[in-house]
Design a protein around this motif. Structure first.
Motif: not given
Length: 109
Positions: A57-60, A63-66
């Motif tokens: 929700e708050h991370i673009g 950032w390569g989120i997993q």
């Protein structure tokens, strides 16, 4: 005086770059921990779909989120991995991992 200025400017710029990289690493730790806590709370209440959505929700996407969400007994756990941003794209600093957990909520019978 001009020679001293020309000699110290690269050192000052290198120091500023190193400090900025440390700030980015610290910010990534903060983001990963907060996202994992929010994801675990959402997962404990609403399930796996809400867990992953809350983490993102708050991370673009830059950032390569997993996100990994798991329910283990009475505790719902979430793990969020973020790539560490760097000053130059060819540099690889790896990733940062944040974990969070929340008690699974069940409806009263």
């Amino acid at each position: 005086m001009a020679v001293e200025f020309v000699g110290t400017v690269p050192l000052i710029l290198l120091l500023v770059a190193a400090v900025w990289q440390c700030v980015l690493i610290g910010y990534a730790f903060s983001l990963a921990g907060n996202a994992a806590d929010e994801a675990a709370r959402a997962g404990a209440v609403e399930g796996a779909g809400a867990c992953a959505a809350a983490a993102r929700e708050h991370i673009g996407e830059a950032w390569g989120i997993q996100v990994i969400c798991t329910g283990q007994g009475d505790v719902y756990k979430a793990t969020v991995k973020l790539g560490i941003p760097v000053l130059h794209p060819s540099l690889d600093f790896g990733s940062i991992e944040g974990t969070g957990g929340a008690a699974t909520e069940k409806e009263a019978e």
